[in-house]
Design a protein around this motif. Structure first.
Motif, PDB file in Angstrom:
ATOM      1  N   ARG A 146      -4.248  80.328  49.137  1.00 19.22           N
ATOM      2  CA  ARG A 146      -4.051  79.536  50.360  1.00 19.22           C
ATOM      3  C   ARG A 146      -4.765  80.208  51.524  1.00 19.22           C
ATOM      4  N   LEU A 147      -5.470  79.413  52.304  1.00 16.59           N
ATOM      5  CA  LEU A 147      -6.165  79.901  53.489  1.00 16.59           C
ATOM      6  C   LEU A 147      -5.849  78.983  54.660  1.00 16.59           C
ATOM      7  N   ASN A 148      -5.424  79.564  55.774  1.00 16.14           N
ATOM      8  CA  ASN A 148      -5.105  78.797  56.973  1.00 16.14           C
ATOM      9  C   ASN A 148      -5.837  79.437  58.150  1.00 16.14           C
ATOM     10  N   PHE A 149      -6.830  78.711  58.680  1.00 15.03           N
ATOM     11  CA  PHE A 149      -7.640  79.216  59.788  1.00 15.03           C
ATOM     12  C   PHE A 149      -7.312  78.522  61.108  1.00 15.03           C
ATOM     13  N   SER A 150      -6.167  77.834  61.190  1.00 15.39           N
ATOM     14  CA  SER A 150      -5.851  77.072  62.401  1.00 15.39           C
ATOM     15  C   SER A 150      -5.695  77.972  63.628  1.00 15.39           C
ATOM     16  N   LEU A 151      -5.250  79.227  63.431  1.00 17.66           N
ATOM     17  CA  LEU A 151      -5.096  80.138  64.570  1.00 17.66           C
ATOM     18  C   LEU A 151      -6.426  80.676  65.068  1.00 17.66           C
ATOM     19  N   LEU A 152      -7.476  80.509  64.276  1.00 19.88           N
ATOM     20  CA  LEU A 152      -8.818  80.970  64.668  1.00 19.88           C
ATOM     21  C   LEU A 152      -9.753  79.790  64.882  1.00 19.88           C
ATOM     22  N   ALA A 153      -9.189  78.636  65.202  1.00 17.82           N
ATOM     23  CA  ALA A 153      -9.982  77.410  65.248  1.00 17.82           C
ATOM     24  C   ALA A 153     -11.179  77.511  66.179  1.00 17.82           C
ATOM     25  N   GLY A 154     -11.018  78.143  67.321  1.00 12.54           N
ATOM     26  CA  GLY A 154     -12.116  78.210  68.276  1.00 12.54           C
ATOM     27  C   GLY A 154     -13.172  79.234  67.938  1.00 12.54           C
ATOM     28  N   ASP A 155     -12.869  80.167  67.022  1.00 12.04           N
ATOM     29  CA  ASP A 155     -13.794  81.259  66.710  1.00 12.04           C
ATOM     30  C   ASP A 155     -14.463  81.138  65.353  1.00 12.04           C
ATOM     31  N   LEU A 156     -13.872  80.404  64.448  1.00 16.82           N
ATOM     32  CA  LEU A 156     -14.420  80.319  63.091  1.00 16.82           C
ATOM     33  C   LEU A 156     -15.722  79.525  63.085  1.00 16.82           C
ATOM     34  N   ASP A 157     -16.761  80.114  62.517  1.00 18.41           N
ATOM     35  CA  ASP A 157     -18.049  79.432  62.425  1.00 18.41           C
ATOM     36  C   ASP A 157     -18.508  79.390  60.973  1.00 18.41           C
ATOM     37  N   ASP A 158     -19.682  78.822  60.749  1.00 20.55           N
ATOM     38  CA  ASP A 158     -20.196  78.661  59.391  1.00 20.55           C
ATOM     39  C   ASP A 158     -20.409  79.996  58.686  1.00 20.55           C
ATOM     40  N   GLN A 159     -20.878  80.982  59.420  1.00 18.91           N
ATOM     41  CA  GLN A 159     -21.186  82.263  58.796  1.00 18.91           C
ATOM     42  C   GLN A 159     -19.926  82.927  58.246  1.00 18.91           C
ATOM     43  N   LEU A 160     -18.839  82.902  59.011  1.00 16.80           N
ATOM     44  CA  LEU A 160     -17.595  83.506  58.551  1.00 16.80           C
ATOM     45  C   LEU A 160     -16.952  82.683  57.440  1.00 16.80           C
ATOM     46  N   PHE A 161     -16.882  81.378  57.640  1.00 18.41           N
ATOM     47  CA  PHE A 161     -16.220  80.544  56.638  1.00 18.41           C
ATOM     48  C   PHE A 161     -17.010  80.516  55.335  1.00 18.41           C
ATOM     49  N   GLY A 162     -18.316  80.659  55.398  1.00 12.17           N
ATOM     50  CA  GLY A 162     -19.133  80.650  54.187  1.00 12.17           C
ATOM     51  C   GLY A 162     -18.756  81.753  53.212  1.00 12.17           C
ATOM     52  N   ARG A 163     -18.182  82.839  53.706  1.00 13.46           N
ATOM     53  CA  ARG A 163     -17.754  83.923  52.828  1.00 13.46           C
ATOM     54  C   ARG A 163     -16.620  83.486  51.895  1.00 13.46           C
ATOM     55  N   GLU A 171      -6.134  76.765  46.386  1.00 11.40           N
ATOM     56  CA  GLU A 171      -5.302  75.574  46.178  1.00 11.40           C
ATOM     57  C   GLU A 171      -5.021  74.828  47.476  1.00 11.40           C
ATOM     58  N   ARG A 172      -4.923  75.546  48.588  1.00 19.63           N
ATOM     59  CA  ARG A 172      -4.640  74.914  49.879  1.00 19.63           C
ATOM     60  C   ARG A 172      -5.565  75.497  50.939  1.00 19.63           C
ATOM     61  N   LEU A 173      -6.171  74.611  51.712  1.00 15.59           N
ATOM     62  CA  LEU A 173      -7.124  75.027  52.738  1.00 15.59           C
ATOM     63  C   LEU A 173      -6.824  74.285  54.024  1.00 15.59           C
ATOM     64  N   THR A 174      -6.637  75.028  55.130  1.00 14.88           N
ATOM     65  CA  THR A 174      -6.362  74.442  56.436  1.00 14.88           C
ATOM     66  C   THR A 174      -7.438  74.875  57.417  1.00 14.88           C
ATOM     67  N   LEU A 175      -8.184  73.885  57.937  1.00 14.75           N
ATOM     68  CA  LEU A 175      -9.234  74.127  58.926  1.00 14.75           C
ATOM     69  C   LEU A 175      -8.997  73.274  60.170  1.00 14.75           C
ATOM     70  N   SER A 176      -7.752  73.031  60.495  1.00  9.31           N
ATOM     71  CA  SER A 176      -7.400  72.167  61.620  1.00  9.31           C
ATOM     72  C   SER A 176      -8.000  72.675  62.922  1.00  9.31           C
ATOM     73  N   GLY A 177      -8.807  71.829  63.568  1.00  6.73           N
ATOM     74  CA  GLY A 177      -9.398  72.174  64.852  1.00  6.73           C
ATOM     75  C   GLY A 177     -10.609  73.070  64.797  1.00  6.73           C
ATOM     76  N   CYS A 178     -11.099  73.399  63.610  1.00  7.11           N
ATOM     77  CA  CYS A 178     -12.280  74.275  63.471  1.00  7.11           C
ATOM     78  C   CYS A 178     -13.538  73.425  63.684  1.00  7.11           C
ATOM     79  N   CYS A 179     -13.843  73.179  64.940  1.00  4.86           N
ATOM     80  CA  CYS A 179     -14.889  72.211  65.289  1.00  4.86           C
ATOM     81  C   CYS A 179     -16.300  72.733  65.058  1.00  4.86           C
ATOM     82  N   GLN A 180     -16.465  74.030  64.782  1.00  3.37           N
ATOM     83  CA  GLN A 180     -17.808  74.573  64.579  1.00  3.37           C
ATOM     84  C   GLN A 180     -18.269  74.484  63.125  1.00  3.37           C
ATOM     85  N   ILE A 181     -17.371  74.156  62.211  1.00  4.15           N
ATOM     86  CA  ILE A 181     -17.718  74.091  60.796  1.00  4.15           C
ATOM     87  C   ILE A 181     -18.528  72.828  60.523  1.00  4.15           C
TER      88      ILE A 181
END
Length: 577
Positions: A146-163, A171-181
């Motif tokens: 499980r991965l939840n990036f909602s607390l980092l929504a403003g900072d998460l970019d393609d380079q970090l998420f690509g890892r 099984e569960r992925l949360t990218l709520s508000g991650c507008c840079q992806i």
């Protein structure tokens, strides 16, 4: 790293176990022969230690084979994981389990990395650094489910998420508000996640149908999808998802403005166990698609169509539709929640049809359905004890007669919103107070005919109310609110915006700070008490009304209630024996 199932006491090589949740390392290069002054406790092998291990299992349990294992380390991996799961609340306990033996260490590390938590960007950097180490002791990325990036929504970019493409068992992925992806990175990660069950992509503004096609191609087990606010998604992508993921149970597509009725049709036809569908704000949804939800027997429990402004009576099993239909419409036994806010074309015919074909509704929202009259309220009353939440805000044609009838028949209502039902008077509120003992929240905003009598009646019999909205009820006075606060110990929210009696500086000093987006006029009239403000206002008014001279500044309580207050105050001040 391969571990043996049994053998001599574990003297591990230099192994570094890392915690994804805290970004810490534990050195496990301590042998059982370490001195007692070591910083880390010795490893304990329960099979070889005569001190810490009990007698052999065969000696303690009569009739058990002498070859039976006596070590907890020999329990199956799945059972160990289940047991260690009880230590997840206290991570230090789980870290202690790592130091027992090699199998416990493997299970503990797997649980530590099951659901990493990122409160800061630095924690994500640490996790990525651990994952990319070429000589890592454990396949950390494979443990992440499980991965939840909602607390980092403003900072998460393609380079970090690509890892995260290395997390093949996700099984569960949360990218709520991650507008840079973007789509490219999402596709690169999702093409390696065949076990994905739930994904939240709400607010990922750059997401298009390409991501949905990838989900359809590689995630057949998908059960929950949230695409709310993804304005670039079209019906083609949703149809591909529906046709490939037949196990879908919940899908949220609120404010996906490019969707039309074909997306809803595809979901209803291809996903037989669909429980929840949210199409709020999808203005292109048409009557034929919604009518399919009533024609086709399904397990649908929640249907949100708020803001689908094109819908008319022909979207529902009304008398006119039934006359044209070749077969009868089934009863929707499973439907519990229906939201039709701002569907301004529907009439009383629609409400009668809904109640007839969904007799177990618990939550019904008809806010801003301006054509509804008392006939709709009488139909809703047939739901009886099933109804728990009812929203009738801005239904200006509803009168006291219908509301009193509703209160007498639907006695289990917990949340009632009657904002801007301008014809209602104190009589309706008195009936609500008398017949709804479970009421927790009530909205009475802009009911300009209400007086203090309504407030006194509201708390006369029951004290379960927690949230009350009385904004712009101009005739409400301070004594009535004071009595309300004395009677409601559970009150946590009170809205009095625009009430003239509460524009005093001493009373407004305890209310919440107005939102930043409010203009000057809105800030001046804003008056909402919650949390600590409720407590402070109650104490302030108690002190004010304890002094008869001060009380006259705010208004006088009715004689009977004033007597009750002074009697209770006298008992409180009496010295205890």
């Amino acid at each position: 790293m391969a571990y043996e199932q049994a053998g001599p006491p574990w003297t591990p090589p230099s192994v570094r176990v890392r915690s994804a949740t805290q970004g810490i390392e534990l050195s496990l290069s301590v042998s059982p022969s370490s001195s007692t002054g070591s910083d880390m406790p010795d490893f304990v092998d329960l099979q070889a230690s005569a001190v810490s291990s009990p007698a052999p299992l065969a000696e303690r349990v009569p009739g058990l084979d002498a070859g039976a294992s006596a070590s907890p380390a020999d329990l199956p991996h799945e059972i160990l994981l289940q047991i260690f799961g009880y230590c997840m609340g206290e991570q230090q306990d789980l870290l202690s389990c790592l130091l027992v033996c090699r199998r416990w260490c493997a299970c503990g590390v797997q649980l530590l990395w099951l659901r990493p938590c990122f409160h800061r960007l630095s924690a994500l950097f640490k996790m990525i650094h651990v994952m990319i180490q070429p000589e890592a002791s454990f396949p950390y990325a494979q443990y992440i489910r499980r991965l939840n990036f909602s607390l980092l929504a403003g900072d998460l970019d393609d380079q970090l998420f690509g890892r995260m493409a290395a997390c093949h068992r996700l099984e569960r992925l949360t990218l709520s508000g991650c507008c840079q992806i973007t789509d490219d990175t999402l596709i690169r990660v999702l093409q390696h996640t065949p076990h994905l069950v739930a994904v939240d992509l709400s607010g990922v503004a750059k997401l298009t149908d390409r991501t949905l096609y990838q989900l359809a191609a590689t995630c057949p087990k998908l059960q929950g999808v949230n695409l709310s606010g993804c304005a670039l998604v079209s019906s083609d992508g949703v149809m591909a998802l529906a046709n490939a993921c037949h196990s879908l149970r919940r899908i949220k597509l609120a404010h996906c403005v490019r969707l039309d009725g074909s997306a809803l049709l595809a979901l209803l036809r291809a996903c037989p166990i669909l429980l929840e569908a949210d199409f709020a704000g999808c203005v292109r949804v048409h009557d034929a698609a919604v009518r399919e939800a009533w024609v086709r027997p399904s397990l649908l429990r929640e249907l949100r169509l708020a803001g689908c402004t094109a819908l008319t009576d022909r979207a529902f099993p009304t008398a006119a539709v039934l006359a044209e239909a070749p077969a009868t419409f089934p009863i929707c036994e499973h439907l519990r929640m229906l939201d039709l806010s701002s569907c301004s074309y529907i009439t009383d015919e629609t409400v009668r049809a809904i109640i007839a074909h969904a007799p177990r509704l618990r939550n019904l929202t008809l806010a801003k359905c301006e054509r509804l009259t008392d006939d709709s309220v009488y139909a809703i009353a047939e739901l009886g004890r099933h109804l728990q939440h009812l929203h009738l805000a801005h239904c200006g044609h509803v009168t006291d007669r219908a509301m009193i009838h509703l209160a007498q028949h639907c006695t289990r209502i917990r949340y009632l919103d009657l904002a801007c039902c301008v014809q209602l008077t104190d009589d309706s509120i008195a009936a609500i107070a008398m017949h709804l003992p479970k009421l927790r929240r009530i909205g009475l905003v802009r009911l300009v005919r209400l007086t203090d009598r309504a407030v006194y009646a509201l708390v006369e019999r029951h004290t379960s109310l927690e949230r009350i909205h009385l904004s712009y009820c101009d005739q409400i006075t301070v004594p009535a609110i004071f009595w309300l606060m004395l009677r409601l110990p559970r009150l946590s929210h009170l809205s009095l915006t625009g009430v003239p009696a509460f524009r005093r500086p001493d009373l407004q000093g305890m209310c919440r700070v107005p939102p930043k987006e409010f203009n000057q006029h809105q800030r001046q009239s804003f008056c909402v008490y919650s949390g600590r403000g409720i407590h402070d206002l109650r104490r302030f008014l108690q002190r004010a009304y304890a002094d008869q001279v001060t009380a006259t500044q705010y208004g006088t309580l009715p004689a009977d209630r004033q007597r009750i207050f002074y009697e209770s105050l006298h008992r409180f001040l009496q010295p205890r024996e």
